[in-house]
Design an enzyme around this catalytic site. Structure first.
Site, mmCIF file in Angstrom:
data_model
loop_
_atom_site.group_PDB
_atom_site.id
_atom_site.type_symbol
_atom_site.label_atom_id
_atom_site.label_comp_id
_atom_site.label_asym_id
_atom_site.label_seq_id
_atom_site.Cartn_x
_atom_site.Cartn_y
_atom_site.Cartn_z
ATOM 1 N N ASP A 1 0.817 -1.204 0.000
ATOM 2 C CA ASP A 1 0.000 0.000 0.000
ATOM 3 C C ASP A 1 0.858 1.265 0.000
ATOM 4 O O ASP A 1 1.911 1.317 0.633
ATOM 5 C CB ASP A 1 -0.903 -0.015 1.249
ATOM 6 C CG ASP A 1 -1.776 1.213 1.363
ATOM 7 O OD1 ASP A 1 -2.599 1.422 0.457
ATOM 8 O OD2 ASP A 1 -1.622 1.958 2.343
ATOM 9 N N GLU B 1 1.343 -0.471 -5.117
ATOM 10 C CA GLU B 1 0.398 0.606 -5.399
ATOM 11 C C GLU B 1 1.229 1.885 -5.453
ATOM 12 O O GLU B 1 1.530 2.478 -4.421
ATOM 13 C CB GLU B 1 -0.683 0.710 -4.325
ATOM 14 C CG GLU B 1 -1.741 1.734 -4.697
ATOM 15 C CD GLU B 1 -2.278 2.538 -3.514
ATOM 16 O OE1 GLU B 1 -3.230 3.305 -3.725
ATOM 17 O OE2 GLU B 1 -1.737 2.419 -2.412
#
Length: 711
Positions: free
Chosen positions: A397, A450
């Site tokens: 993330d 990401e």
């Protein structure tokens, strides 16, 4: 018999000494041996050896007792009596050697202990002749550390840990404890305050809002050997990868890890997805964070069951030929007082400089990636999920927030690196290490970034200076394509570049095309509600968009609910609108996604050379009809698939297109087929080229065709 000083005895008695084992336990004393034990309020204390020899102890000071013997007593129990109460007989924690060896401590100091979870934290062990639980925690700034829990009435004075020197590690083995015990660490900070913390390395935790750590022991027997063997022989880059992203708590509310196995497998298999991706399952205090503010990096959240229950779910998915990816959050952590923040009274896991140690936007803290032990904590955590839970990939993330020192900061709010640049060099080295180490130990897994910027080499190998990820989320494609598809078809002809610009850079990285949870929250609506037109047109647009997405170079990811056209924005507090599947049109959309996935998996040109620009060719030209975007993709065996998209609201008849191979092209997918709720405009199952390689075809309205040519 030698007697320690009063101040030393007082410190040991209150559990505030850094080396209680130097006083308590058994020690050589002149020509003999002395046993000391802390037993406040006892009437008598006796040491009983394994041979049955009884060694009486006398009270010395502050609840500390001592007794001498001529011979080494070896293993012994402590027998204590109390006025008006029963006898208490226990093995003495302070007779045991450390459970960590010098090599463990050396590797921890160096930041190279790849199996850190095996030595730190709480572990059920049979050790030096006794069954119990070993505790070990890294807290270099603490003056003293105690284990507290339900087993000692949350009074840690009787269970003070010993410092293992410059490593910063504290350790204690407590005989008689087992799985299920709740505990925390009580740390004496440098400024003299006791603070209570959950174990950073705990492998289980209490159900929130309770925050204690829980001793756990796995008894799970895996059955996915075939899956792991096959996985290790393949690279996900050249395999089909169609991922169903879900938040377990709201997919079907009320289902735990075990309960979810059957319905999830049935649903994902029918829909044809190759993988599931779970939003973070590590323990987190606030459910509304969706798991992105992690307090227990090594503990699967107890909201859905035990760690072995999660093992069961993953094992079952593997046995059903479904891969498992888990969201992983090494970019920040919350400020909750019971967790990692200022763990031993000072900035420890977080960078001490707030310009590098705080995320202003999220109200969270940033790891100190340059500190060996912190980097080790995170690298080992990634390996832990691969080793202990057999996950097939980690989606990392918020990588961009890690890469840049000025991320979401104004001028003067950040400090340049040693070269004067904005890159976080320590975070970059950490990402390179975690990726290289993960791929080395677990061939066939996927590390997925990401990453929302144009940082170069995200998926380039680390030995070539890249970050070493296997995949990168293509946020540019996502933003541009969603901007395009929400437009009225009448105006799309002026914005063709929003759909085709991604072809320019599609092969610079190994990409995943994500329509993720972030795109269906915070007022963005859903994929369905972004589409223009009436209900039928919205569904047609969705089918066309998904067919174009699945044909586009890169792997696919779709968040739960979009596969059947969820109309209401996602909320973690309630389940999906499953009732919508009672409407034939939305059931047909789900059937279309199933057909899309199955045709995708069947046709290697759509996935085998995703990152190879030489296997891709744009067909036609926008000037012919800017609402038509066509391209072809080829596999290593000469098989080809052409993707022909008509994003206008009207059919296009007698459309002529040069195709890269002569002969018959089978219409293997038509997003406008009547079976999927479309108008049924098509080409009777095939198109044929003439002697020039041209094919004349009918393009359905708001429709996409997949045409397959076999070598």
């Amino acid at each position: 018999m030698t007697t320690p000083s009063d101040s030393l005895l007082d410190a040991v008695a209150t559990g505030s000494h850094h080396a209680p084992h130097d006083v308590l336990g058994v020690h050589r004393d002149g020509e003999g041996w002395v046993i000391r034990a802390r037993r406040p309020m006892a009437a008598t204390v006796t040491a009983v050896t394994a041979a049955g020899v009884r060694i009486p102890l006398e009270h010395v000071r502050s609840g500390v007792w001592a007794g001498s013997t001529d011979a080494d007593p070896g293993a012994y129990d402590l027998l204590a009596t109390y006025d008006g109460g029963p006898e208490h007989r226990v093995d003495d924690p302070y007779r045991h050697l450390p459970t960590l060896g010098e090599m463990d401590l050396h590797l921890i100091r160096e930041g190279r202990h790849e199996e850190l979870w095996r030595v730190l934290g709480a572990h059920v062990r049979h050790f030096t002749g006794a069954a119990g639980v070993s505790f070990a925690v890294w807290a270099p700034n603490a003056r003293a550390v105690r284990v507290v829990g339900g087993f000692n009435g949350w009074d840690g004075q009787s269970h003070a840990m010993r410092s293992l020197g410059s490593s910063g590690v504290w350790e204690l083995f407590i005989p008689g404890l087992g799985a299920g015990a709740t505990y925390k660490y009580e740390l004496l900070s440098a400024d003299g305050h006791w603070i209570l913390k959950a174990d950073p390395m705990a492998q289980a935790a209490e159900l929130p809002p309770a925050t204690a750590s829980v001793v756990t022991e796995s008894a799970y027997a895996w059955g996915d050997d075939d899956w792991l063997t096959t996985r290790s022989s393949r690279s996900p880059v050249d395999q089909p990868m169609s991922t169903y992203e879900l938040h377990l708590g709201s997919w079907r509310p009320g289902l735990g890890y075990r309960d979810a196995a059957d319905p999830l497998i049935e649903y994902v298999t029918a829909a044809g997805f190759t993988h599931v991706e779970f939003l973070p399952l590590a323990e987190h205090p606030f459910g509304g964070s969706w798991g992105y503010q992690v307090s227990g990096y090594y503990a699967p959240t107890s909201r859905f069951g035990s760690p072995d229950d999660l093992r069961y779910l993953i094992d079952r998915l593997h046995q059903a030929e479904i891969g498992v990816i888990m969201d992983w959050v090494p970019g920040h952590f919350p400020k909750d007082e019971f967790a990692l923040a200022r763990f031993d009274g000072r900035a420890l896991y977080e960078h001490p400089d707030p310009r590098r140690g705080e995320h202003k936007d999220w109200g969270t803290l940033i790891f100190d990636y340059g500190r060996n032990e912190v980097r080790n904590f995170l690298v080992a955590n990634a390996l832990y999920w691969f080793e202990e839970f057999h996950v097939d990939g980690l989606r990392v993330d918020a990588v961009a927030s890690m890469l840049y020192l000025d991320y979401s900061r104004e001028a003067g709010e950040w400090e340049p690196n040693i070269h004067g640049g904005r890159e976080n060099l320590e975070a970059i080295r950490f990402l390179q290490e975690v990726n290289a180490t993960s791929y080395k130990r677990y061939p066939g897994i996927a590390m997925i970034a990401e990453e929302s910027t144009s940082f170069p080499g995200v998926t380039a190998p680390t030995d070539q200076g890249g970050l070493g990820f296997g995949f990168k989320w293509n946020m540019g494609w996502m933003n541009d394509s969603l901007e395009y598809i929400k437009r009225d078809p009448m105006y799309r002809s002026h914005h063709e570049g929003e759909m085709s610009f991604s072809f320019v850079y599609a092969f610079t990285e190994n990409f995943v095309l994500p329509i993720s949870h972030d795109e269906v929250v915070h007022g963005k609506g859903t994929l369905f509600t972004r589409m223009p037109g009436d209900h039928w047109q919205k569904l047609a647009n969705m089918r066309a968009y998904l067919a174009y997405m699945w044909g586009h170079p890169g792997k696919q990811l779709l968040f739960m609910g979009q596969e059947f056209g969820q109309m209401s924005e996602w909320s973690e507090g309630r389940g999906l609108d499953w009732w919508m599947l009672d409407q034939p049109a939305h059931q047909q959309l789900l059937s279309f996604v199933g057909a899309l996935n199955h045709q995708y998996a069947e046709h290697a040109p759509l996935w085998s050379r995703d990152s190879d620009g030489s296997a891709f060719a744009r067909l036609g030209a926008p000037s012919w009809n800017p609402n038509v975007i066509a391209f072809a993709r080829r596999d290593n065996h000469g098989n080809t698939v052409a993707v022909v998209s008509n994003f206008s609201g009207a059919p296009v008849y007698d459309y002529t297109l040069d195709l890269p191979e002569r002969g018959e092209w089978r219409e293997v997918l038509n997003s406008d087929a009547a079976a999927f709720g479309g108008s049924g405009v098509g080409n009777l199952g095939a198109v044929h080229t003439d002697h020039r390689g041209q094919a004349t075809m009918t393009l359905p309205p708001l429709g996409v065709l997949w045409l397959a040519h076999r070598a």
